[in-house]
Design a protein around this motif. Sequence first.
Motif, PDB file in Angstrom:
ATOM      1  N   THR A   1      77.726  23.839  77.292  1.00  0.00           N
ATOM      2  CA  THR A   1      77.322  23.976  75.798  1.00  0.00           C
ATOM      3  C   THR A   1      76.978  22.493  75.259  1.00  0.00           C
ATOM      4  O   THR A   1      75.887  22.491  74.659  1.00  0.00           O
ATOM      5  CB  THR A   1      78.383  24.542  75.179  1.00  0.00           C
TER       6      THR A   1
ATOM      7  N   ILE B   1      73.724  21.286  76.562  1.00  0.00           N
ATOM      8  CA  ILE B   1      72.727  21.953  76.040  1.00  0.00           C
ATOM      9  C   ILE B   1      72.441  21.505  74.713  1.00  0.00           C
ATOM     10  O   ILE B   1      71.226  21.176  74.139  1.00  0.00           O
ATOM     11  CB  ILE B   1      72.892  23.260  75.998  1.00  0.00           C
ATOM     12  N   SER B   2      73.488  21.364  73.748  1.00  0.00           N
ATOM     13  CA  SER B   2      73.432  20.971  72.405  1.00  0.00           C
ATOM     14  C   SER B   2      72.676  19.489  72.360  1.00  0.00           C
ATOM     15  O   SER B   2      71.800  19.257  71.346  1.00  0.00           O
ATOM     16  CB  SER B   2      74.579  21.178  71.520  1.00  0.00           C
TER      17      SER B   2
ATOM     18  N   LEU C   1      69.029  19.498  73.285  1.00  0.00           N
ATOM     19  CA  LEU C   1      68.336  20.120  72.143  1.00  0.00           C
ATOM     20  C   LEU C   1      68.050  19.322  71.140  1.00  0.00           C
ATOM     21  O   LEU C   1      67.184  19.243  70.351  1.00  0.00           O
ATOM     22  CB  LEU C   1      68.720  21.629  72.032  1.00  0.00           C
TER      23      LEU C   1
ATOM     24  N   ILE D   1      69.144  20.495  81.427  1.00  0.00           N
ATOM     25  CA  ILE D   1      69.741  21.587  80.953  1.00  0.00           C
ATOM     26  C   ILE D   1      69.921  22.570  82.371  1.00  0.00           C
ATOM     27  O   ILE D   1      70.974  23.144  82.596  1.00  0.00           O
ATOM     28  CB  ILE D   1      68.951  22.584  80.097  1.00  0.00           C
TER      29      ILE D   1
ATOM     30  N   GLY E   1      73.825  28.850  75.675  1.00  0.00           N
ATOM     31  CA  GLY E   1      72.455  28.276  75.083  1.00  0.00           C
ATOM     32  C   GLY E   1      72.453  28.606  73.529  1.00  0.00           C
ATOM     33  O   GLY E   1      71.790  27.734  72.933  1.00  0.00           O
TER      34      GLY E   1
ATOM     35  N   GLY F   1      74.842  26.388  71.751  1.00  0.00           N
ATOM     36  CA  GLY F   1      74.340  24.553  71.998  1.00  0.00           C
ATOM     37  C   GLY F   1      73.195  24.642  71.176  1.00  0.00           C
ATOM     38  O   GLY F   1      73.125  23.652  70.259  1.00  0.00           O
ATOM     39  N   ALA F   2      72.271  25.725  71.041  1.00  0.00           N
ATOM     40  CA  ALA F   2      71.315  25.487  69.945  1.00  0.00           C
ATOM     41  C   ALA F   2      71.637  25.441  68.517  1.00  0.00           C
ATOM     42  O   ALA F   2      71.043  24.626  67.683  1.00  0.00           O
ATOM     43  CB  ALA F   2      70.275  26.661  70.154  1.00  0.00           C
TER      44      ALA F   2
ATOM     45  N   ALA G   1      73.040  22.297  67.914  1.00  0.00           N
ATOM     46  CA  ALA G   1      71.793  21.074  67.681  1.00  0.00           C
ATOM     47  C   ALA G   1      71.061  21.294  66.349  1.00  0.00           C
ATOM     48  O   ALA G   1      70.842  20.249  65.772  1.00  0.00           O
ATOM     49  CB  ALA G   1      70.860  21.394  68.867  1.00  0.00           C
TER      50      ALA G   1
ATOM     51  N   VAL H   1      63.728  25.478  68.347  1.00  0.00           N
ATOM     52  CA  VAL H   1      65.002  24.620  69.285  1.00  0.00           C
ATOM     53  C   VAL H   1      65.751  25.849  69.719  1.00  0.00           C
ATOM     54  O   VAL H   1      66.579  25.864  70.971  1.00  0.00           O
ATOM     55  CB  VAL H   1      65.837  23.643  68.169  1.00  0.00           C
TER      56      VAL H   1
ATOM     57  N   GLY I   1      66.491  26.984  73.614  1.00  0.00           N
ATOM     58  CA  GLY I   1      67.957  26.955  74.263  1.00  0.00           C
ATOM     59  C   GLY I   1      68.027  28.339  75.008  1.00  0.00           C
ATOM     60  O   GLY I   1      68.792  28.329  76.035  1.00  0.00           O
TER      61      GLY I   1
ATOM     62  N   SER J   1      68.098  28.322  79.341  1.00  0.00           N
ATOM     63  CA  SER J   1      69.081  28.944  79.872  1.00  0.00           C
ATOM     64  C   SER J   1      68.981  30.092  80.537  1.00  0.00           C
ATOM     65  O   SER J   1      69.746  30.427  81.872  1.00  0.00           O
ATOM     66  CB  SER J   1      70.092  29.340  78.578  1.00  0.00           C
TER      67      SER J   1
END
Length: 292
Positions: free
Chosen positions: A21, A24-25, A28, A182, A222, A225-226, A229, A263, A267, A271
């Motif tokens: 996570t 990914i964040s 992104l 990612i 994902g 994480g998005a 972000a 974004v 994510g 993913s």
Amino acid sequence: MSKSFDRFQRRKLITSYFSVTLSISLVLFLLGILGLLVLNTQKLADHFKEQITVTVFLKDAAKQVEIDQLEKRLAMAEYTKSTRFVSKEEAAELHSTEIGENFIDFLGYNPLRNSIDLQLNATFVDSEQIATIAEELSTLSYVEEVSYDQPLIALLTENVKRVSLWILVASAAFTLIAVLLINSSIRLSIYSKRFIIKTMQMVGATKRFIRRPFIWTNIKLGMFGAIIAVGGLAIVLYYFDQYFPELNLTQDILMLGILFASVFALGIVISLISTFFATQRFLNLRTDDLYY
């Protein structure tokens, strides 16, 4: 012993999810920052172009009615962003402040002239168009001179084109890097579960059945994480708007909505695709290859 092992496995699982996570964040978030830069490149370029000042110097014989007419004419022109009349007295005060002494006392008179500072709309800030405007204003009988920084305008126009090109190149390169980072994080996460995948396959589970929980889990990671972000982007955007309000970064709500949605979607999509191919790879491996 069993409880300790379960706690260890749970902590290991949480750590794995957290690392995926977080990666990914962060990726992104950086990609979103680059997206903001790409979307606002023209706005930033326009902002710098509109700082260019064209100064129209007036003859001492110019009548007030002529000055007023010129101000109205300039205000109504399509190339004008703003105008400001600067009297010779005001110009003398500003110049004296800059040099730190009163030059009028030394000279005995004020050699400066009344002038109008003209700020142009960004679309008209290039060497040819400004030269045309200056030539047109110079034909007026009460205009002494039209002055502007021609080398600066040429340099600004050239640099804007160069920077725009490099930003597009950097965007493409960073998008590829983001996908690879990612993908690597998700593959490492699934690598730790390769024996579970092969065990499920050996007891008769189909590939689709095995892939489904991995895909759904990483899609959720994902999404989380998005969301992180997007939250980070919103904070950065807010502070930038506080320090640079003239750029109006938060004015275009639709553009920002599309960026944040992109974004978020990115994510999920990265993913999904990364998890699919990572699980597929371990599903296709022979049992002996799992140890390498």
